[in-house]
Design an enzyme around this catalytic site. Structure first.
Site, mmCIF file in Angstrom:
data_model
loop_
_atom_site.group_PDB
_atom_site.id
_atom_site.type_symbol
_atom_site.label_atom_id
_atom_site.label_comp_id
_atom_site.label_asym_id
_atom_site.label_seq_id
_atom_site.Cartn_x
_atom_site.Cartn_y
_atom_site.Cartn_z
ATOM 1 C CB SER A 58 -0.955 -0.067 1.190
ATOM 2 O OG SER A 58 -2.069 0.709 0.922
ATOM 3 C CG HIS A 66 -5.750 -2.596 1.154
ATOM 4 N ND1 HIS A 66 -5.031 -2.334 0.004
ATOM 5 C CD2 HIS A 66 -5.236 -1.794 2.114
ATOM 6 C CE1 HIS A 66 -4.134 -1.401 0.270
ATOM 7 N NE2 HIS A 66 -4.236 -1.059 1.537
HETATM 8 C C1 GTR Z 1 -5.481 3.864 2.146
HETATM 9 C C2 GTR Z 1 -5.025 4.880 1.183
HETATM 10 C C3 GTR Z 1 -4.156 4.262 0.178
HETATM 11 C C4 GTR Z 1 -3.154 3.314 0.797
HETATM 12 C C5 GTR Z 1 -3.600 2.650 2.069
HETATM 13 C C6 GTR Z 1 -2.546 2.046 3.000
HETATM 14 O O1 GTR Z 1 -6.443 4.324 3.001
HETATM 15 O O2 GTR Z 1 -6.117 5.540 0.654
HETATM 16 O O3 GTR Z 1 -3.567 5.175 -0.682
HETATM 17 O O4 GTR Z 1 -1.937 3.870 0.890
HETATM 18 O O5 GTR Z 1 -4.382 3.417 2.833
HETATM 19 O O6 GTR Z 1 -1.400 2.436 3.076
HETATM 20 O O7 GTR Z 1 -2.932 1.110 3.681
#
Ligand code: GTR
Length: 423
Positions: free
Chosen positions: A260, A402
Protein backbone atom coordinates in the site's frame (compact mmCIF):
# COMPACT_ATOMS: atom_id res chain seq x y z
CA UNK A 1 -27.15 -25.92 -12.04
CA UNK A 2 -26.15 -23.89 -15.08
CA UNK A 3 -27.35 -20.74 -13.37
CA UNK A 4 -25.24 -21.48 -10.33
CA UNK A 5 -22.09 -21.83 -12.41
CA UNK A 6 -22.88 -18.56 -14.12
CA UNK A 7 -23.29 -16.60 -10.90
CA UNK A 8 -20.22 -17.94 -9.20
CA UNK A 9 -18.23 -17.33 -12.36
CA UNK A 10 -19.14 -13.66 -12.23
CA UNK A 11 -18.34 -13.51 -8.56
CA UNK A 12 -14.81 -14.80 -8.97
CA UNK A 13 -14.26 -12.35 -11.77
CA UNK A 14 -13.97 -14.52 -14.84
CA UNK A 15 -14.90 -13.41 -18.30
CA UNK A 16 -18.14 -15.18 -19.02
CA UNK A 17 -19.28 -15.37 -22.60
CA UNK A 18 -22.96 -15.16 -23.42
CA UNK A 19 -23.41 -18.91 -23.63
CA UNK A 20 -21.07 -19.64 -20.77
CA UNK A 21 -23.71 -20.64 -18.28
CA UNK A 22 -23.54 -24.24 -19.47
CA UNK A 23 -20.50 -26.38 -20.07
CA UNK A 24 -17.96 -23.61 -19.48
CA UNK A 25 -14.56 -24.91 -20.54
CA UNK A 26 -11.23 -23.93 -19.05
CA UNK A 27 -10.21 -22.04 -22.15
CA UNK A 28 -13.16 -19.73 -21.68
CA UNK A 29 -11.71 -18.54 -18.43
CA UNK A 30 -9.63 -15.56 -19.27
CA UNK A 31 -8.88 -12.14 -18.00
CA UNK A 32 -9.82 -10.81 -14.54
CA UNK A 33 -12.87 -8.62 -14.22
CA UNK A 34 -13.89 -6.69 -11.13
CA UNK A 35 -16.42 -8.72 -9.11
CA UNK A 36 -19.86 -7.32 -9.88
CA UNK A 37 -21.18 -7.51 -6.32
CA UNK A 38 -18.13 -5.75 -4.95
CA UNK A 39 -18.48 -3.00 -7.53
CA UNK A 40 -22.10 -2.53 -6.62
CA UNK A 41 -21.39 -2.45 -2.90
CA UNK A 42 -18.64 0.11 -3.31
CA UNK A 43 -20.71 2.29 -5.61
CA UNK A 44 -23.41 2.31 -2.96
CA UNK A 45 -21.01 3.08 -0.08
CA UNK A 46 -18.77 5.58 -1.83
CA UNK A 47 -20.87 7.21 -4.49
CA UNK A 48 -18.39 10.03 -5.13
CA UNK A 49 -15.75 7.60 -6.41
CA UNK A 50 -15.80 5.65 -9.62
CA UNK A 51 -15.82 1.86 -9.71
CA UNK A 52 -17.21 1.35 -13.20
CA UNK A 53 -15.01 0.68 -16.21
CA UNK A 54 -17.36 2.49 -18.51
CA UNK A 55 -16.94 5.64 -16.45
CA UNK A 56 -13.18 5.62 -16.78
CA UNK A 57 -12.48 8.69 -18.90
CA UNK A 58 -10.82 8.39 -22.30
CA UNK A 59 -7.24 9.11 -21.59
CA UNK A 60 -3.94 9.21 -23.35
CA UNK A 61 -0.82 8.31 -21.45
CA UNK A 62 2.37 10.30 -21.95
CA UNK A 63 4.58 8.41 -24.39
CA UNK A 64 7.51 6.92 -22.43
CA UNK A 65 9.77 7.45 -25.41
CA UNK A 66 9.06 11.11 -26.10
CA UNK A 67 11.00 13.87 -24.41
CA UNK A 68 9.16 16.90 -23.10
CA UNK A 69 10.28 18.84 -26.19
CA UNK A 70 8.68 16.18 -28.40
CA UNK A 71 11.92 14.56 -29.55
CA UNK A 72 11.72 10.77 -29.76
CA UNK A 73 14.05 8.45 -27.88
CA UNK A 74 15.20 5.60 -30.07
CA UNK A 75 18.27 4.20 -28.34
CA UNK A 76 19.18 2.84 -24.92
CA UNK A 77 21.75 5.59 -24.62
CA UNK A 78 19.07 8.21 -25.28
CA UNK A 79 16.95 6.58 -22.58
CA UNK A 80 19.71 6.66 -19.96
CA UNK A 81 21.18 10.05 -20.75
CA UNK A 82 18.07 12.06 -21.66
CA UNK A 83 14.68 10.56 -20.98
CA UNK A 84 15.34 8.79 -17.71
CA UNK A 85 16.90 11.84 -15.99
CA UNK A 86 14.10 14.04 -17.33
CA UNK A 87 11.40 11.72 -16.01
CA UNK A 88 13.07 11.35 -12.62
CA UNK A 89 13.06 15.11 -12.30
CA UNK A 90 9.40 15.32 -13.34
CA UNK A 91 8.42 12.84 -10.62
CA UNK A 92 10.43 14.79 -8.06
CA UNK A 93 8.89 18.08 -9.08
CA UNK A 94 5.29 16.96 -9.50
CA UNK A 95 4.84 14.00 -7.16
CA UNK A 96 7.35 12.92 -4.51
CA UNK A 97 9.70 15.88 -4.01
CA UNK A 98 13.46 16.32 -4.12
CA UNK A 99 15.71 14.74 -1.55
CA UNK A 100 18.16 17.01 0.27
CA UNK A 101 21.73 17.35 -0.92
CA UNK A 102 23.11 18.17 2.56
CA UNK A 103 26.03 15.92 3.46
CA UNK A 104 25.35 13.61 6.38
CA UNK A 105 27.56 11.11 8.16
CA UNK A 106 25.92 7.81 8.82
CA UNK A 107 27.11 5.11 11.14
CA UNK A 108 25.55 1.78 12.02
CA UNK A 109 25.61 0.33 15.54
CA UNK A 110 24.47 -3.25 16.19
CA UNK A 111 22.46 -2.93 19.40
CA UNK A 112 22.61 -6.52 20.54
CA UNK A 113 24.28 -9.79 19.70
CA UNK A 114 22.57 -11.77 16.93
CA UNK A 115 19.69 -13.83 18.39
CA UNK A 116 19.02 -17.28 16.90
CA UNK A 117 15.56 -17.54 15.36
CA UNK A 118 13.77 -20.05 13.11
CA UNK A 119 15.26 -23.07 14.94
CA UNK A 120 18.72 -21.69 14.48
CA UNK A 121 18.40 -21.29 10.72
CA UNK A 122 18.87 -17.54 11.05
CA UNK A 123 19.80 -14.77 13.43
CA UNK A 124 17.98 -11.53 14.14
CA UNK A 125 19.58 -8.34 15.33
CA UNK A 126 18.66 -4.70 15.77
CA UNK A 127 20.88 -2.18 14.05
CA UNK A 128 20.80 1.50 14.92
CA UNK A 129 21.50 3.83 12.05
CA UNK A 130 22.77 7.19 13.30
CA UNK A 131 22.59 10.07 10.85
CA UNK A 132 24.75 13.05 11.78
CA UNK A 133 24.75 16.56 10.40
CA UNK A 134 27.21 18.91 12.15
CA UNK A 135 26.66 18.15 15.84
CA UNK A 136 23.06 16.99 15.46
CA UNK A 137 22.02 13.35 15.28
CA UNK A 138 18.94 11.42 14.21
CA UNK A 139 18.61 7.69 14.68
CA UNK A 140 16.56 4.91 13.18
CA UNK A 141 16.55 1.33 14.36
CA UNK A 142 15.90 -1.53 12.00
CA UNK A 143 15.85 -5.30 12.28
CA UNK A 144 18.15 -7.52 10.28
CA UNK A 145 17.67 -11.26 9.73
CA UNK A 146 20.50 -13.30 8.25
CA UNK A 147 20.42 -17.00 7.36
CA UNK A 148 23.06 -18.84 9.36
CA UNK A 149 24.08 -21.53 6.92
CA UNK A 150 24.73 -20.43 3.41
CA UNK A 151 27.15 -21.93 0.98
CA UNK A 152 26.96 -18.85 -1.22
CA UNK A 153 26.05 -15.19 -0.95
CA UNK A 154 22.40 -14.65 -0.11
CA UNK A 155 19.95 -12.26 -1.76
CA UNK A 156 18.04 -9.89 0.51
CA UNK A 157 14.68 -8.20 0.81
CA UNK A 158 14.25 -4.80 2.43
CA UNK A 159 10.72 -4.59 3.77
CA UNK A 160 9.25 -1.14 4.28
CA UNK A 161 6.84 -1.72 7.16
CA UNK A 162 4.13 0.91 7.15
CA UNK A 163 2.19 -0.64 10.05
CA UNK A 164 4.41 -1.31 13.04
CA UNK A 165 7.87 -2.21 14.18
CA UNK A 166 8.53 -5.94 14.55
CA UNK A 167 11.33 -6.16 17.11
CA UNK A 168 13.71 -9.08 17.63
CA UNK A 169 11.69 -10.54 20.55
CA UNK A 170 8.67 -10.83 18.27
CA UNK A 171 10.74 -12.36 15.48
CA UNK A 172 11.94 -14.96 17.92
CA UNK A 173 8.55 -15.91 19.33
CA UNK A 174 5.89 -15.25 16.73
CA UNK A 175 5.30 -15.26 13.04
CA UNK A 176 3.75 -12.29 11.37
CA UNK A 177 2.27 -12.66 7.89
CA UNK A 178 3.06 -9.05 7.13
CA UNK A 179 6.80 -9.78 7.34
CA UNK A 180 7.06 -13.59 7.41
CA UNK A 181 10.75 -13.90 8.15
CA UNK A 182 10.61 -17.69 8.59
CA UNK A 183 9.40 -18.04 4.99
CA UNK A 184 12.12 -15.73 3.74
CA UNK A 185 14.77 -17.64 5.67
CA UNK A 186 13.40 -20.96 4.49
CA UNK A 187 13.96 -19.82 0.93
CA UNK A 188 17.44 -18.60 1.65
CA UNK A 189 16.88 -14.85 1.83
CA UNK A 190 18.27 -12.29 4.24
CA UNK A 191 15.82 -9.56 5.16
CA UNK A 192 15.78 -6.22 6.93
CA UNK A 193 12.92 -3.97 7.90
CA UNK A 194 12.14 -0.65 9.52
CA UNK A 195 8.90 1.02 10.56
CA UNK A 196 8.17 4.03 8.38
CA UNK A 197 6.93 6.28 11.19
CA UNK A 198 10.20 5.77 13.07
CA UNK A 199 11.87 7.60 10.20
CA UNK A 200 9.22 10.10 9.23
CA UNK A 201 5.97 10.04 11.20
CA UNK A 202 3.05 9.02 9.02
CA UNK A 203 0.80 11.88 10.05
CA UNK A 204 -0.10 15.15 8.42
CA UNK A 205 1.29 16.96 11.50
CA UNK A 206 4.28 14.67 12.02
CA UNK A 207 6.93 16.69 10.19
CA UNK A 208 8.74 18.25 13.16
CA UNK A 209 10.11 15.02 14.61
CA UNK A 210 10.99 13.26 11.37
CA UNK A 211 14.03 12.93 9.16
CA UNK A 212 12.85 15.65 6.76
CA UNK A 213 12.78 18.30 9.48
CA UNK A 214 16.13 17.01 10.73
CA UNK A 215 17.70 17.61 7.32
CA UNK A 216 15.99 20.99 7.03
CA UNK A 217 17.27 21.98 10.52
CA UNK A 218 13.69 22.40 11.66
CA UNK A 219 12.67 24.74 8.84
CA UNK A 220 9.38 24.19 7.04
CA UNK A 221 9.73 22.10 3.86
CA UNK A 222 10.19 23.89 0.56
CA UNK A 223 7.34 23.21 -1.86
CA UNK A 224 9.47 20.88 -3.95
CA UNK A 225 11.24 19.15 -1.03
CA UNK A 226 10.86 15.41 -0.40
CA UNK A 227 7.73 14.22 1.30
CA UNK A 228 7.23 11.16 3.49
CA UNK A 229 7.09 8.53 0.72
CA UNK A 230 10.44 9.72 -0.56
CA UNK A 231 11.87 9.90 2.96
CA UNK A 232 10.88 6.29 3.64
CA UNK A 233 12.38 5.24 0.30
CA UNK A 234 15.58 7.04 1.29
CA UNK A 235 15.55 4.93 4.45
CA UNK A 236 15.47 1.76 2.34
CA UNK A 237 18.58 2.98 0.53
CA UNK A 238 20.35 3.58 3.82
CA UNK A 239 19.52 0.00 4.86
CA UNK A 240 21.01 -1.13 1.55
CA UNK A 241 24.19 0.84 2.35
CA UNK A 242 24.50 -1.34 5.43
CA UNK A 243 23.69 -4.58 3.57
CA UNK A 244 26.50 -3.71 1.17
CA UNK A 245 28.95 -3.99 4.06
CA UNK A 246 27.89 -7.53 5.00
CA UNK A 247 29.98 -10.40 3.76
CA UNK A 248 27.06 -12.79 3.50
CA UNK A 249 24.77 -10.66 1.38
CA UNK A 250 24.86 -10.28 -2.38
CA UNK A 251 24.21 -6.55 -2.60
CA UNK A 252 23.43 -6.86 -6.32
CA UNK A 253 20.41 -8.97 -5.40
CA UNK A 254 18.44 -6.75 -3.07
CA UNK A 255 14.71 -6.26 -3.52
CA UNK A 256 12.36 -3.79 -1.85
CA UNK A 257 8.87 -4.85 -0.77
CA UNK A 258 6.10 -2.58 0.43
CA UNK A 259 2.38 -2.79 0.93
CA UNK A 260 0.00 0.00 0.00
CA UNK A 261 1.71 3.26 1.04
CA UNK A 262 4.78 1.06 1.52
CA UNK A 263 4.29 -0.17 -2.07
CA UNK A 264 4.22 3.40 -3.40
CA UNK A 265 7.41 3.92 -1.43
CA UNK A 266 9.05 0.76 -2.77
CA UNK A 267 8.49 1.82 -6.38
CA UNK A 268 9.89 5.29 -5.80
CA UNK A 269 12.80 3.94 -3.73
CA UNK A 270 13.85 1.66 -6.58
CA UNK A 271 13.37 4.41 -9.17
CA UNK A 272 15.63 6.71 -7.14
CA UNK A 273 18.29 4.12 -6.30
CA UNK A 274 19.71 2.13 -9.22
CA UNK A 275 21.37 -0.39 -6.88
CA UNK A 276 18.08 -2.13 -6.07
CA UNK A 277 17.35 -5.17 -8.23
CA UNK A 278 13.58 -5.65 -7.79
CA UNK A 279 10.65 -3.44 -6.77
CA UNK A 280 7.57 -5.07 -5.28
CA UNK A 281 4.36 -3.11 -5.19
CA UNK A 282 1.65 -4.78 -3.15
CA UNK A 283 -1.69 -3.05 -3.72
CA UNK A 284 -0.01 0.33 -3.91
CA UNK A 285 -2.84 2.00 -5.81
CA UNK A 286 -3.04 5.74 -6.35
CA UNK A 287 0.36 7.44 -6.32
CA UNK A 288 1.91 3.96 -6.61
CA UNK A 289 1.31 1.50 -9.40
CA UNK A 290 -2.11 2.60 -10.62
CA UNK A 291 -2.70 5.10 -13.38
CA UNK A 292 -3.95 8.46 -12.10
CA UNK A 293 -5.70 9.21 -15.40
CA UNK A 294 -8.12 6.30 -14.96
CA UNK A 295 -9.90 8.00 -12.11
CA UNK A 296 -10.97 4.65 -10.68
CA UNK A 297 -11.14 4.15 -6.90
CA UNK A 298 -8.84 6.47 -4.97
CA UNK A 299 -8.13 9.74 -6.75
CA UNK A 300 -5.37 12.35 -6.69
CA UNK A 301 -7.78 14.78 -5.01
CA UNK A 302 -8.67 12.37 -2.25
CA UNK A 303 -5.20 11.01 -1.51
CA UNK A 304 -3.57 14.43 -1.37
CA UNK A 305 -6.22 15.79 0.98
CA UNK A 306 -6.17 12.81 3.36
CA UNK A 307 -2.38 12.27 3.23
CA UNK A 308 -0.92 15.71 2.43
CA UNK A 309 2.48 14.73 3.83
CA UNK A 310 3.06 12.00 1.20
CA UNK A 311 3.29 14.21 -1.90
CA UNK A 312 4.46 17.69 -2.89
CA UNK A 313 1.65 20.26 -2.97
CA UNK A 314 1.96 20.39 -6.76
CA UNK A 315 0.57 16.85 -7.05
CA UNK A 316 -2.60 18.00 -5.25
CA UNK A 317 -3.06 20.70 -7.87
CA UNK A 318 -3.76 17.99 -10.48
CA UNK A 319 -6.93 16.87 -8.70
CA UNK A 320 -9.65 16.70 -11.33
CA UNK A 321 -7.22 17.52 -14.14
CA UNK A 322 -5.08 14.38 -14.07
CA UNK A 323 -4.77 14.45 -17.86
CA UNK A 324 -2.52 17.51 -17.44
CA UNK A 325 0.05 15.65 -15.36
CA UNK A 326 3.29 15.51 -17.36
CA UNK A 327 3.74 11.95 -16.10
CA UNK A 328 1.57 9.03 -15.11
CA UNK A 329 2.51 6.05 -13.01
CA UNK A 330 3.59 3.86 -15.96
CA UNK A 331 6.58 6.14 -16.18
CA UNK A 332 7.47 5.29 -12.59
CA UNK A 333 7.59 1.66 -13.75
CA UNK A 334 9.70 2.73 -16.72
CA UNK A 335 12.20 4.37 -14.37
CA UNK A 336 12.79 0.95 -12.79
CA UNK A 337 13.50 -0.75 -16.14
CA UNK A 338 15.47 -2.78 -17.02
CA UNK A 339 15.43 -3.99 -13.43
CA UNK A 340 12.60 -6.20 -12.24
CA UNK A 341 9.14 -5.12 -11.07
CA UNK A 342 6.38 -7.20 -9.53
CA UNK A 343 2.93 -5.73 -9.03
CA UNK A 344 0.31 -7.45 -6.89
CA UNK A 345 -3.37 -6.65 -6.49
CA UNK A 346 -6.31 -8.08 -4.57
CA UNK A 347 -9.68 -8.82 -6.05
CA UNK A 348 -11.69 -6.86 -3.49
CA UNK A 349 -9.27 -3.98 -3.24
CA UNK A 350 -10.88 -1.91 -5.96
CA UNK A 351 -9.90 1.30 -4.14
CA UNK A 352 -6.36 0.57 -5.39
CA UNK A 353 -7.62 -0.05 -8.96
CA UNK A 354 -6.12 -3.44 -9.86
CA UNK A 355 -6.63 -2.86 -13.58
CA UNK A 356 -4.87 0.48 -13.38
CA UNK A 357 -2.00 -1.19 -11.49
CA UNK A 358 -1.69 -3.83 -14.17
CA UNK A 359 -2.00 -1.45 -17.12
CA UNK A 360 0.74 0.83 -15.88
CA UNK A 361 3.12 -2.11 -15.89
CA UNK A 362 2.08 -2.92 -19.45
CA UNK A 363 2.42 0.72 -20.53
CA UNK A 364 6.08 0.66 -19.46
CA UNK A 365 6.82 -2.13 -21.95
CA UNK A 366 8.18 0.12 -24.75
CA UNK A 367 11.02 1.06 -22.41
CA UNK A 368 11.83 -2.55 -21.51
CA UNK A 369 11.72 -3.32 -25.21
CA UNK A 370 14.10 -0.50 -26.04
CA UNK A 371 16.45 -1.86 -23.37
CA UNK A 372 16.03 -5.34 -24.90
CA UNK A 373 14.40 -6.92 -21.88
CA UNK A 374 11.16 -8.93 -21.99
CA UNK A 375 8.25 -7.56 -20.02
CA UNK A 376 4.48 -7.70 -19.67
CA UNK A 377 2.77 -6.42 -22.79
CA UNK A 378 -0.62 -8.13 -22.91
CA UNK A 379 -3.27 -5.57 -22.03
CA UNK A 380 -5.67 -8.35 -20.96
CA UNK A 381 -5.19 -9.04 -17.27
CA UNK A 382 -4.41 -12.60 -16.15
CA UNK A 383 -7.19 -14.51 -14.38
CA UNK A 384 -7.59 -14.45 -10.64
CA UNK A 385 -5.00 -16.45 -8.69
CA UNK A 386 -2.84 -17.03 -11.76
CA UNK A 387 0.40 -15.09 -11.52
CA UNK A 388 1.84 -13.94 -14.83
CA UNK A 389 5.55 -13.53 -15.26
CA UNK A 390 6.99 -12.00 -18.40
CA UNK A 391 10.72 -11.40 -18.42
CA UNK A 392 11.59 -8.82 -15.79
CA UNK A 393 7.98 -8.18 -14.79
CA UNK A 394 5.42 -10.09 -12.79
CA UNK A 395 1.83 -9.62 -11.68
CA UNK A 396 -0.79 -11.40 -9.68
CA UNK A 397 -4.27 -10.68 -8.50
CA UNK A 398 -5.47 -12.86 -5.68
CA UNK A 399 -8.77 -13.26 -3.90
CA UNK A 400 -9.37 -11.14 -0.88
CA UNK A 401 -9.04 -7.73 0.60
CA UNK A 402 -6.42 -5.03 0.96
CA UNK A 403 -3.57 -6.71 2.84
CA UNK A 404 -0.19 -8.36 2.46
CA UNK A 405 -0.20 -12.02 3.33
CA UNK A 406 1.90 -15.19 3.20
CA UNK A 407 0.55 -16.08 -0.24
CA UNK A 408 1.72 -12.75 -1.67
CA UNK A 409 5.14 -13.31 -0.15
CA UNK A 410 5.45 -16.80 -1.61
CA UNK A 411 4.78 -15.38 -5.04
CA UNK A 412 7.25 -12.59 -4.49
CA UNK A 413 9.91 -15.13 -3.63
CA UNK A 414 9.03 -17.31 -6.63
CA UNK A 415 9.59 -14.26 -8.80
CA UNK A 416 12.84 -13.31 -7.06
CA UNK A 417 14.12 -16.85 -7.52
CA UNK A 418 13.53 -16.54 -11.24
CA UNK A 419 15.13 -13.12 -11.47
CA UNK A 420 18.11 -14.22 -9.40
CA UNK A 421 18.26 -17.59 -11.14
CA UNK A 422 17.92 -19.53 -7.90
CA UNK A 423 16.23 -22.87 -7.51
C1 GTR B 1 -5.48 3.86 2.15
C2 GTR B 1 -5.03 4.88 1.18
C3 GTR B 1 -4.16 4.26 0.18
C4 GTR B 1 -3.15 3.31 0.80
C5 GTR B 1 -3.60 2.65 2.07
C6 GTR B 1 -2.55 2.05 3.00
O1 GTR B 1 -6.44 4.32 3.00
O2 GTR B 1 -6.12 5.54 0.65
O3 GTR B 1 -3.57 5.17 -0.68
O4 GTR B 1 -1.94 3.87 0.89
O5 GTR B 1 -4.38 3.42 2.83
O6 GTR B 1 -1.40 2.44 3.08
O7 GTR B 1 -2.93 1.11 3.68
Amino acid sequence: MCKQVFISAIWVGLVVYSDAGCGMAQDEISSWQAPVERVQALMAQQSTFNYLEDRVPDYQLPDPLLLQNGDPITTAEGWYTKQRPELLELFREHVYGRRPTTEANIRYEPLDVPTPICDGQATAQTIRMVIGIDDREFSLEFELVLPTEASRLVPAVVFINNRYRIPVEKLRDETDEFWPVADLVERGYATASFFTSDLDPDRADGYATGIRAFFAAGNAPEDDAWRSLSAWGWGASRVLDYLETLEKVDARQVAVVGHSRGGKTALWAVAEDPRFAIAYSNQSGCGGASLSRRNYGETVGRITSVFPHWFVPKFASYAGREEELPIDQHLLMALIAPRAIYVASADEDLWADPRGEYLSLVAASPVFKLLQIDSMSDSEMPPLEQPRIAGATGYHIRRGQHSLNAEDWQRFLDFANIQFERR
